[in-house]
Design an enzyme around this catalytic site. Structure first.
Site, PDB file in Angstrom:
ATOM      1  N   TYR A 209      31.265  64.494  18.843  1.00 53.01           N
ATOM      2  CA  TYR A 209      32.369  64.370  19.778  1.00 53.01           C
ATOM      3  C   TYR A 209      32.583  65.680  20.534  1.00 53.01           C
ATOM      4  O   TYR A 209      32.118  66.738  20.127  1.00 53.01           O
ATOM      5  CB  TYR A 209      33.657  63.984  19.039  1.00 53.01           C
TER       6      TYR A 209
ATOM      7  N   HIS B  12      29.342  60.332  12.728  1.00 54.86           N
ATOM      8  CA  HIS B  12      29.491  61.395  13.714  1.00 54.86           C
ATOM      9  C   HIS B  12      29.047  62.739  13.152  1.00 54.86           C
ATOM     10  O   HIS B  12      29.279  63.042  11.974  1.00 54.86           O
ATOM     11  CB  HIS B  12      30.949  61.476  14.171  1.00 54.86           C
TER      12      HIS B  12
ATOM     13  N   HIS C 100      25.268  54.050  15.496  1.00 51.26           N
ATOM     14  CA  HIS C 100      26.161  53.747  14.366  1.00 51.26           C
ATOM     15  C   HIS C 100      25.624  52.529  13.607  1.00 51.26           C
ATOM     16  O   HIS C 100      25.601  52.509  12.379  1.00 51.26           O
ATOM     17  CB  HIS C 100      27.573  53.418  14.864  1.00 51.26           C
TER      18      HIS C 100
ATOM     19  N   HIS D 147      24.977  55.421  21.536  1.00 54.36           N
ATOM     20  CA  HIS D 147      25.853  55.957  20.486  1.00 54.36           C
ATOM     21  C   HIS D 147      26.293  54.838  19.545  1.00 54.36           C
ATOM     22  O   HIS D 147      26.192  54.968  18.315  1.00 54.36           O
ATOM     23  CB  HIS D 147      27.068  56.616  21.157  1.00 54.36           C
ATOM     24  N   GLU D 148      26.750  53.743  20.092  1.00 54.62           N
ATOM     25  CA  GLU D 148      27.250  52.657  19.241  1.00 54.62           C
ATOM     26  C   GLU D 148      26.118  51.996  18.460  1.00 54.62           C
ATOM     27  O   GLU D 148      26.280  51.652  17.279  1.00 54.62           O
ATOM     28  CB  GLU D 148      28.002  51.616  20.084  1.00 54.62           C
TER      29      GLU D 148
HETATM   30 ZN   LIG Z   1      31.088  56.949  17.382  1.00 56.08          ZN
END
Ligand SMILES: [Zn+2]
Length: 312
Positions: free
Chosen positions: A269, A223, A217, A213-214
């Site tokens: 999320y 998101h 980014h 996930h990071e």
């Molecule tokens: Zn995030």
């Protein structure tokens, strides 16, 4: 003689008992020994993971090797995350509790150099080399032990097996990602230039899905629930959101690459993110029941988007 015979009988009885006793003991032991033996291959597998992951790092272009790692990654993940039912968004936000004040959308470092909102399709992409691969140098802080290093490089191997992205150990490149053990799980959006921090706190962020996930980014993806067309797909329940955290739900002018809204994106999320009362802050509008976010790693659309954005 009677005493002698009695003694002999007693001895025989004790001997027979002492012979008899070990039998059930031994029998009891056997399954344990077997179960111990059953464990050994798993332990060996775990140990095998580390060198293989290191190899993977070196062998990133060899997709077959990386693909071989995937089932082991899942094992590692399930071993690592006992409370695997928790969405990674929840884990990230929990880890970032102390850091939320300076982060955008829960885990994004604000950019001081450019408008990060448009980052997805302009100058903050990582460059592609003449070999058609996008090699992104990274370093890992010495805070992380070899096991944690293994989880990180294994998580990054999934990008290599499915996209043209190659996270490679930094040699002397100017622009690179510095993986550090700071207070939370967070990243910059896209390439920032020079050293850019990607924090994976040792006590809450070193999980395959969070790592991916990071790093996603850092490739330029925001998101899913803040993309420009999200209101067609989810309802934001503003009354359930911690007031100071409401800014995390502002829509972004994102480049959606003409791809559908993906409830199962690794970048989505959970339904209770930033909730002030335990009730849902994000409700899917899908006619079919869907679970928001997941812990299994990059979704099919996450992968397709990487390939589209970087022209893999
Ligand atoms: Zn995030």
């Amino acid at each position: 003689m009677t005493l002698y015979r009695a003694s002999v009988l007693l001895l025989l009885l004790m001997a027979s008992q002492s012979q008899a006793l070990p039998v059930p003991d031994t029998e009891d032991l056997l399954p344990q020994e077997e179960s111990t033996e059953d464990l050994l291959p798993q332990e060996e597998n775990t140990e095998d993971l580390l060198p293989q992951e290191e190899n993977t790092e070196d062998l990133l272009p060899q997709e077959e090797n990386t693909e071989d790692l995937l089932p082991q990654e899942e094992n590692t993940e399930s071993n690592d995350i006992e409370d695997n039912t928790e969405n990674i968004g929840e884990k990230i936000l929990a880890s970032n509790n102390q850091s939320a004040a300076f982060l955008e959308e829960g885990d994004l470092l604000p950019s001081s150099k450019r408008n990060a909102i448009k980052c997805g399709y302009n100058s903050c992409l990582w460059p592609k080399g003449p070999d058609g691969l996008v090699s992104i140098p990274y370093t890992v802080s010495r805070d992380f032990n070899s096991y944690e290093n293994g989880i990180i490089s294994s998580a990054l191997g999934s990008f290599a097996s499915k996209t043209c992205i190659r996270f490679v150990p930094r040699r002397s490149e100017r622009d690179f990602i510095s993986v550090e053990n700071q207070a939370g799980c967070f990243s910059s959006l896209g390439k920032q230039g020079w050293r850019q921090v990607l924090s994976l706190n040792k006590n809450g962020c070193v999980y395959t899905a969070i790592i991916q996930h990071e790093f996603n980014h850092a490739l330029g993806f925001k998101h899913e629930q803040t993309r420009s067309d999200r209101d067609q797909y989810v309802r934001i329940n503003w009354n359930n959101i911690i007031p100071d955290m409401a800014y995390n739900f502002e829509k972004s002018d994102t480049n959606n690459l003409n791809t559908p809204y993906d409830y199962t994106s690794l970048m989505h999320y959970a339904s209770t993110a930033f909730s002030n009362n335990g009730h849902d802050t994000i409700t899917p509008l899908s006619p079919r029941p869907v679970k928001l976010g997941q812990t299994q790693g990059l979704s099919d659309w996450d992968i397709k988007r990487i390939n589209m954005l970087y022209g893999c």
